[in-house]
Design an enzyme around this catalytic site. Structure first.
Site, PDB file in Angstrom:
ATOM      1  N   LYS A  89     -49.171 -34.344 -21.176  1.00 20.44           N
ATOM      2  CA  LYS A  89     -48.568 -33.033 -20.913  1.00 20.44           C
ATOM      3  C   LYS A  89     -47.215 -33.221 -20.230  1.00 20.44           C
ATOM      4  CE  LYS A  89     -53.172 -31.061 -20.007  1.00 20.44           C
ATOM      5  NZ  LYS A  89     -53.506 -29.897 -20.785  1.00 20.44           N
ATOM      6  N   LYS A 136     -66.031 -24.632 -15.633  1.00 22.99           N
ATOM      7  CA  LYS A 136     -66.022 -23.785 -16.832  1.00 22.99           C
ATOM      8  C   LYS A 136     -66.373 -22.370 -16.402  1.00 22.99           C
ATOM      9  CE  LYS A 136     -65.962 -27.305 -19.890  1.00 22.99           C
ATOM     10  NZ  LYS A 136     -64.724 -27.605 -20.597  1.00 22.99           N
ATOM     11  N   HIS A 177     -55.679 -37.452 -21.916  1.00 18.92           N
ATOM     12  CA  HIS A 177     -54.691 -36.579 -22.557  1.00 18.92           C
ATOM     13  C   HIS A 177     -53.883 -35.752 -21.547  1.00 18.92           C
ATOM     14  CE1 HIS A 177     -57.635 -33.278 -22.158  1.00 18.92           C
ATOM     15  NE2 HIS A 177     -56.601 -32.482 -22.297  1.00 18.92           N
ATOM     16  N   ASP A 192     -66.858 -35.373 -16.590  1.00 21.12           N
ATOM     17  CA  ASP A 192     -65.937 -34.944 -17.647  1.00 21.12           C
ATOM     18  C   ASP A 192     -64.491 -34.863 -17.142  1.00 21.12           C
ATOM     19  OD1 ASP A 192     -65.327 -33.973 -20.229  1.00 21.12           O
ATOM     20  OD2 ASP A 192     -65.528 -31.880 -19.615  1.00 21.12           O
ATOM     21  N   LYS A 223     -61.464 -40.645 -24.379  1.00 21.98           N
ATOM     22  CA  LYS A 223     -62.381 -40.375 -23.288  1.00 21.98           C
ATOM     23  C   LYS A 223     -63.725 -39.953 -23.884  1.00 21.98           C
ATOM     24  CE  LYS A 223     -62.573 -36.875 -19.959  1.00 21.98           C
ATOM     25  NZ  LYS A 223     -63.028 -35.743 -20.713  1.00 21.98           N
ATOM     26  N   HIS A 232     -59.195 -36.922 -15.395  1.00 21.76           N
ATOM     27  CA  HIS A 232     -58.056 -36.000 -15.381  1.00 21.76           C
ATOM     28  C   HIS A 232     -57.581 -35.662 -13.960  1.00 21.76           C
ATOM     29  CE1 HIS A 232     -58.733 -35.707 -19.559  1.00 21.76           C
ATOM     30  NE2 HIS A 232     -59.631 -34.740 -19.564  1.00 21.76           N
ATOM     31  N   GLU A 268     -61.174 -23.416 -15.907  1.00 22.82           N
ATOM     32  CA  GLU A 268     -61.189 -22.932 -17.292  1.00 22.82           C
ATOM     33  C   GLU A 268     -61.995 -21.651 -17.382  1.00 22.82           C
ATOM     34  OE1 GLU A 268     -61.189 -26.361 -20.337  1.00 22.82           O
ATOM     35  OE2 GLU A 268     -62.603 -26.990 -18.807  1.00 22.82           O
TER      36      GLU A 268
HETATM   37  C1  BG6 Z   1     -61.416 -32.574 -21.890  1.00 28.70           C
HETATM   38  C2  BG6 Z   1     -62.775 -32.165 -21.422  1.00 28.70           C
HETATM   39  O1  BG6 Z   1     -61.193 -33.934 -21.623  1.00 28.70           O
HETATM   40  O2  BG6 Z   1     -60.435 -31.773 -21.214  1.00 28.70           O
HETATM   41  C3  BG6 Z   1     -63.006 -30.680 -21.713  1.00 28.70           C
HETATM   42  O3  BG6 Z   1     -63.757 -32.936 -22.110  1.00 28.70           O
HETATM   43  C4  BG6 Z   1     -61.909 -29.851 -21.072  1.00 28.70           C
HETATM   44  O4  BG6 Z   1     -64.277 -30.276 -21.218  1.00 28.70           O
HETATM   45  C5  BG6 Z   1     -60.539 -30.380 -21.465  1.00 28.70           C
HETATM   46  O5  BG6 Z   1     -62.060 -28.516 -21.532  1.00 28.70           O
HETATM   47  C6  BG6 Z   1     -59.445 -29.684 -20.693  1.00 28.70           C
HETATM   48  O6  BG6 Z   1     -58.196 -30.047 -21.209  1.00 28.70           O
HETATM   49  P1  BG6 Z   1     -56.998 -29.030 -21.281  1.00 28.70           P
HETATM   50  O7  BG6 Z   1     -55.854 -29.827 -21.790  1.00 28.70           O
HETATM   51  O8  BG6 Z   1     -57.428 -27.923 -22.219  1.00 28.70           O
HETATM   52  O9  BG6 Z   1     -56.793 -28.498 -19.895  1.00 28.70           O
END
Ligand code: BG6
Length: 539
Positions: A231, A381, A227, A284, A197, A289, A265
């Site tokens: 999970k 964030k 990603h 992002d 990504k 996601h 986050e």
């Molecule tokens: C990434 C984003 O793809 O995913 C980040 O670019 C983000 O900004 C992250 O923090 C979050 O992934 P996870 O697995 O930590 O929840």
């Protein structure tokens, strides 16, 4: 996604059978499903572009190490790391080893393996080779070709763990050097391309990138990573939905009131200011996601775990998403607050930046199962808590029975699927409180993975790498789904009327901007609290 049903054998898309897996019982402290029953991946050479980068260090190497611990890699495996800058292989390997040891000892790291298993690390280390080279010159590809000709098996995975500006030139050079060519009879081995990504920044760029890549490789050779799909808790959404009789009958608009999908986050932009300035929270996280989570929650049951069966059902959902308008979203940016400085004070961020660090959206899926049910998505964030979860709220029940009792209102049933950092599910429901009077108490029933299964050190890339080696594309993004997802948000990114979506401030460490609350209040809803569980106090 290799499936491990209780007693059946596992099989991948090609129908290859693995050994039966351990039975996972539903009683507390059951034996974990052992991966030992799985067959090792076929021999292959993994070429990592971006060998010196963060992704390689933090995620790919820990994942390869974990796969080695589980005995899931073939002895014939090789790993070639390509990066600009001359270095000896030994220096690269020593650096990786040091990072791995640090992550393993750090409880806050996703790779908290404790002490490294020296045997497994040595196994990986012996297979590593560093190659210096610029990604945009012919040189490195000519050298690579010579190396790969000498390697056994012919199976090669090219992993693009690089900045997205290199996706096109690397693919073009790989194609130009004939490195993506597979023979028609398949005897020459496989050639696969893993792309990280961000896959494009909007519909036009994603289309362009797909077209470019597909002029050098077949769709079946391309593995686009999200990603979140690596999970276990995300893969478990399908298990919760389709392996239980309880949920599926009510999993539809007749019974479901609304769904909230949160990826909150507490971290800020963590030194990625330059990247984030160009990207923002919406691009992002949302069409990738969060839409993937939405797809898992909303898709129709597939007939099998076959990659195309699963991806077709998910693709139907992305296609049915009603295109979002600027009115359906709220953007925010963190300002100085209890959790620290404002976004504009972060390194590599413009003092007058209007990049959003928070995005919320109200999404509708226009099909027979979901029409009229709002899916509320939010991410940000520097919020009050780290929490990735999906909450499915059921419709209210008829109240007549309680009219003549002291009960004034009933708390709605909510099923919450916890993705991170808590792993599990919880269900909010109502019971009668003890005593002579009919009073209702809202209670919560929770399941936590750690109470049932041994926690495994897992950085989320293990399954993705293993599946790619096996040729199982279930957990990877297909070109069409990437494009329909971007298409659904195109009007937010490029509004046809009016200006850009306004960005509202929120205090670092808070629940997000007040305007996001207003987005839900329009429908008579409210976000679940991030800081505390939105659960009733124990009396
Ligand atoms: C990434 C984003 O793809 O995913 C980040 O670019 C983000 O900004 C992250 O923090 C979050 O992934 P996870 O697995 O930590 O929840």
């Amino acid at each position: 996604m290799p499936t491990t049903p209780n007693t059946a054998s596992t099989s991948d898309r090609s129908g290859n059978q693995a050994e039966p897996t351990a039975k996972v019982s539903s009683t507390a402290h059951a034996e974990p499903a052992s991966p030992a029953g799985k067959r090792p991946a076929p021999p292959c050479t993994l070429v990592i572009f971006g060998a010196g980068g963060d992704l390689t260090k933090r995620l790919l190497m820990p994942a390869l190490y974990n796969l080695a611990v589980d005995g899931l890699l073939d002895d014939g495996m090789k790993i070639i790391g390509v990066n600009h800058g001359e270095r000896e292989t030994k220096e690269w390997v020593d650096d990786l080893h040091k990072s791995l040891q640090q992550f393993a000892a750090d409880k806050a790291s996703t790779f908290h393996a404790g002490k490294l298993d020296d045997k497994a690390w040595d196994w990986v280390a012996q297979r590593l080779e560093y190659m210096a080279g610029e990604f945009e010159t012919d040189d490195v590809f000519t050298q690579l070709k010579q190396k790969l000709e000498k390697s056994s098996g012919g199976n090669v995975i090219f992993y693009l763990a690089v900045s997205s500006r290199f996706f096109k030139p690397i693919t073009e050079h790989l194609g130009g050097a004939g490195l993506l060519k597979e023979s028609d009879d398949g005897k020459s081995g496989f050639r696969r391309l893993v792309i990280e990504k961000p896959f494009g920044t909007d519909l036009a760029s994603a289309r362009d990138l797909n077209e470019h890549i597909l002029s050098f490789a077949q769709e079946s050779q391309v593995y686009r990573i999200d990603h979140f799909l690596g999970k276990d808790t995300v893969q478990s959404i399908l298990a919760v939905r389709f392996a239980n009789a309880l949920f599926e009958p009510v999993w539809r608009r007749e019974y479901i009131d609304s769904v909230q999908i949160t990826a909150a986050e507490t971290i800020g932009v963590e030194g990625r200011g330059a990247f984030y300035e160009q990207t923002g929270a919406f691009r992002d996280m949302l069409p990738n996601h969060l839409f993937q989570l939405l797809g898992m929650v909303a898709m129709e049951p597939p007939n099998s775990f076959d990659a195309e069966a699963v991806r077709n059902k998910k693709a139907d959902i992305f296609d049915a998403i009603k295109p979002l308008t600027p009115d359906d979203v709220v953007f925010g940016q963190y300002e100085k607050g209890p959790a620290g400085v404002g976004y504009r004070e972060e390194p590599d961020v413009a003092k007058d930046s209007t990049t959003e660090t928070y995005a919320a959206a109200r999404v509708f899926v226009e099909n027979w199962r979901w029409a009229g049910v709002p899916f509320y998505l939010r991410t940000g964030k520097r919020l009050a808590a780290r929490r990735t979860e999906i909450s499915v709220q059921l419709k209210p029940v008829p109240f007549r029975l309680f009219r003549d009792t002291p009960v004034d209102a009933l708390t709605p049933n909510v099923l919450t699927l916890r993705i991170d950092p808590a792993h599990g599910t919880s269900f909010d429901f109502n019971v009668k409180t003890p005593g002579p009077v009919m009073q209702i108490g809202a209670v919560k029933s929770s399941f936590d993975y750690a109470d049932f299964f041994a926690e495994r050190a897992n950085v989320g890339y293990e399954t993705l790498l293993y599946d790619c080696m096996l040729g199982d594309e279930t957990l990877f993004q297909r070109a069409d789904s990437i494009e329909t997802s971007w298409a659904a948000v195109d009007d937010v990114l490029h509004p046809k009327t009016g200006g850009a979506v306004p960005v509202h401030g929120y205090a670092a460490g808070s629940e997000g901007p007040a305007e996001a609350d207003a987005l839900l209040a329009r429908d008579g809803h409210a976000w679940r609290l991030l800081r505390e569980e939105a659960t009733p106090e124990k009396k």
